[in-house]
Motif scaffolding. Sequence first.
Motif, short mmCIF file in Angstrom:
data_model
loop_
_atom_site.label_atom_id
_atom_site.label_comp_id
_atom_site.label_asym_id
_atom_site.label_seq_id
_atom_site.Cartn_x
_atom_site.Cartn_y
_atom_site.Cartn_z
N ARG A 97 0.86 -1.19 0.00
CA ARG A 97 0.00 0.00 0.00
C ARG A 97 0.89 1.23 0.00
O ARG A 97 1.73 1.39 0.88
CB ARG A 97 -0.91 0.02 1.23
N LEU A 98 0.71 2.07 -1.01
CA LEU A 98 1.49 3.30 -1.14
C LEU A 98 0.55 4.48 -0.93
O LEU A 98 -0.39 4.69 -1.72
CB LEU A 98 2.14 3.36 -2.52
N GLN A 99 0.80 5.26 0.14
CA GLN A 99 -0.06 6.41 0.45
C GLN A 99 0.66 7.71 0.10
O GLN A 99 1.77 7.96 0.55
CB GLN A 99 -0.42 6.43 1.94
N ASN A 100 0.02 8.53 -0.73
CA ASN A 100 0.57 9.81 -1.14
C ASN A 100 0.09 10.97 -0.29
O ASN A 100 -1.02 10.95 0.25
CB ASN A 100 0.18 10.09 -2.60
N GLY A 101 0.95 11.99 -0.19
CA GLY A 101 0.54 13.24 0.41
C GLY A 101 -0.42 13.97 -0.51
O GLY A 101 -0.60 13.61 -1.68
N SER A 102 -1.00 15.06 -0.02
CA SER A 102 -2.05 15.75 -0.78
C SER A 102 -1.53 16.48 -2.02
O SER A 102 -2.32 16.93 -2.85
CB SER A 102 -2.75 16.77 0.12
N ALA A 103 -0.20 16.58 -2.18
CA ALA A 103 0.35 17.31 -3.33
C ALA A 103 1.14 16.42 -4.28
O ALA A 103 1.88 16.92 -5.13
CB ALA A 103 1.25 18.44 -2.85
N VAL A 104 0.95 15.10 -4.15
CA VAL A 104 1.74 14.19 -5.00
C VAL A 104 0.93 12.95 -5.34
O VAL A 104 -0.03 12.60 -4.61
CB VAL A 104 3.06 13.83 -4.29
#
Length: 327
Positions: A298-305
């Motif tokens: 599971r790869l979680q991104n920040g809100s700008a990426v």
Amino acid sequence: MKKSLLVLAVLATISTAASAQSSVTIYGVVDEGIVYENAGAGGAFRVDSGLQSGSRIGFKGTEDLGGGLKANFVLESGFAADTGAQSTAGVLFNRQSYVSLSGGFGEVKLGRIQTMVYSNAAVFDPFGDTLAGDSARLFNYGGSRTDNTINYSYNATNGLNGQLAYSTGEVAGNNSANRTVAGAFGYSGGPVQVVLTHQNTKNATGSDAAKTTLLGGNYNFGMISAFAGYAINKGVGTLNTRDALLGLQARITPADLIMASIIHKYDKAVDHADATQIALGYTHDLSKRTNLYTSVSRLQNGSAVAYKATGNGKSDKLFNVGIRHKF
């Protein structure tokens, strides 16, 4: 009659000796599995090739030139086992394509060769740049291979090893454009492996460069091996990121291996552009050449990426199961 038999025996002996001094090997991998992925726009199943190792067919050879000197070559073509298509359209030997000389001085290669980070991935990544935990999903590898490369490598008897590489950009009137300069220095002995790599790749005009410096390694405690890696990425535009990895392998039986890792990318130039991946994998050997595998991440991104995802702030959930056969 006796003279004829004697001549034939001599010719046979010479032929056998000559063939023993050189060899050509055909080898390959067929790797195929079932994948479920949800990158933020809904999940889907697919059949994919090369989940643990890129499916390929290769030719490698060596000729003993005497005095410890050898001539070598590798020609390796990747393909998609699920469709039969070339991995790179129009490029036959897209994986590796080089000729080399080797001896007590090391080895000098000319051609298409693996990049420094990619060639050392198994030192710091418990997944070895494969499956759902592949560190290249967040780490800056600078690509997996470079064309038009001069590569020198050396492995000392005390475990020290190193590489230097220069890839020409081949831009008329501008020797800096598209040029790559890279190096690696490492140690492999007993339970320890460690490597320091650096790669500098100029842009199309030679006015800027993407630079990656990575330190990584692993330590084998017996049944458990611990892995770690840290990379600094700077250069073209505002690129200024850090990549960190912690992982392990657990050899629970001679045929069964568990892998796990956590990776975090920190962006120092852009707010809320960080990302984190957690992964778990398992392989089971059916024989020396065939194994089954499965992995999940599971790869979680920040809100700008949006690494591996369909939009900023979304996550990528990946699962696979498959089989790999080497020949």
